[in-house]
Enzyme design. Sequence first.
Site, short mmCIF file in Angstrom:
data_model
loop_
_atom_site.label_atom_id
_atom_site.label_comp_id
_atom_site.label_asym_id
_atom_site.label_seq_id
_atom_site.Cartn_x
_atom_site.Cartn_y
_atom_site.Cartn_z
CB SER A 63 -10.42 4.20 -3.49
OG SER A 63 -9.87 3.48 -2.42
CE LYS A 66 -9.02 5.85 -0.47
NZ LYS A 66 -7.97 4.84 -0.76
CE1 TYR A 188 -10.14 5.89 3.27
CE2 TYR A 188 -10.43 3.88 4.54
CZ TYR A 188 -9.97 4.53 3.40
OH TYR A 188 -9.35 3.80 2.42
CE1 TYR A 239 -4.95 4.14 -4.36
CE2 TYR A 239 -6.26 2.64 -5.68
CZ TYR A 239 -6.16 3.61 -4.70
OH TYR A 239 -7.29 4.03 -4.07
CB VAL A 257 -11.40 -2.47 -3.70
CG1 VAL A 257 -9.91 -2.23 -3.77
CG2 VAL A 257 -12.00 -1.97 -2.40
O1 DON Z 1 -9.71 1.19 2.93
C1 DON Z 1 -9.86 0.38 2.02
O2 DON Z 1 -9.04 -0.51 1.80
C2 DON Z 1 -11.07 0.52 1.12
N1 DON Z 1 -12.14 1.14 1.85
C3 DON Z 1 -10.78 1.35 -0.09
C4 DON Z 1 -9.67 0.80 -0.97
C5 DON Z 1 -9.85 1.06 -2.40
O3 DON Z 1 -10.92 1.21 -2.92
C6 DON Z 1 -8.63 1.00 -3.23
N2 DON Z 1 -8.94 1.21 -4.62
N3 DON Z 1 -8.75 0.59 -5.61
#
Ligand code: DON
Length: 303
Positions: A63, A66, A188, A239, A257
């Site tokens: 993320s 983003k 994405y 978040y 993540v």
């Molecule tokens: O779409 C997802 O769930 C992951 N590619 C990205 C989620 C993420 O990194 C949330 N961050 N803490």
Amino acid sequence: MNYQDLLYTAMRDARPAIGQGRVADYIPALAAADPQAFGMALATVSGEVYGVGDWERPFSIQSISKVFSLALVLAHGGDYLWKRVGREPSGNPFNSLIQLEAEGGIPRNPFINAGALVVTDRLQTLTGDAGITVRDFLRREAGSPALDTDRNVAFSEAVNGHRNAALAHFMASCDNLENPVDTVLAQYYAQCALSASCRDLALAGLFLARHGVLADGSRLLSGSEAKKVNATLLTCGTYDAAGEFAYRVGLPGKSGVGGGILAIVPGRAALCAWSPGLDSAGNSMAAVAALDAFTTHSGLSVF
Ligand code: DON
């Protein structure tokens, strides 16, 4: 300010948290990450780069991507985007479905997954290849021409991405996607599955410390737009733990993540800390501890 010493101190203070928490396993390709890994890098607006631990070891940026996709879309103007995505904290997990339906397919902010899908959709329309656009931005800003998407991680996300597909299909049903759902999801995943090091990410995030100016001196965002991205990072970048992150670290920040967190000291520096063990909100426990120690010892927070 002796940044190298500060990073060593931050790593020492974060040591008890290294290996704590859980490595993300809902994306199976991430489950193999080394829970003992830890790195931290700091890049200054005057061009110095410092690092400790595994600061040059690539990891899945997830993320954190983003931040870059949002900035690249805002560089084309924000008025239209902000009609399609909000900028309030969600108070819900990053992949939650419930709020999206209640709010008519307009995601709360650009950093929860639904919001990032809208941003990626817009970047796809503007550039024809959102994933490559984010990749090339990182390559340029970090000076790392080999930086790339880990196809294994992108594939693993795609075959297990039922929640993201649900979010995207729901938004399509509300006319909040311009491109086909499959295209948006593939782009994405390509951006989330980019592999980069703490060093790369600190350098790539530096434009937000430089009030919108890129490594080559050109401008991506106005100072006012960079302020708005930083403000959104502070309120939404971690978040439903954004309050706790602001309380402990006091900097705009974005987690992923994969265990990385990018943080901005406006006017001064960008930092990236990384360790794969996550707390229940999906933020790296050791990276938060290290950034907490850094701002506590240096006084370099926005507060
Ligand atoms: O779409 C997802 O769930 C992951 N590619 C990205 C989620 C993420 O990194 C949330 N961050 N803490």
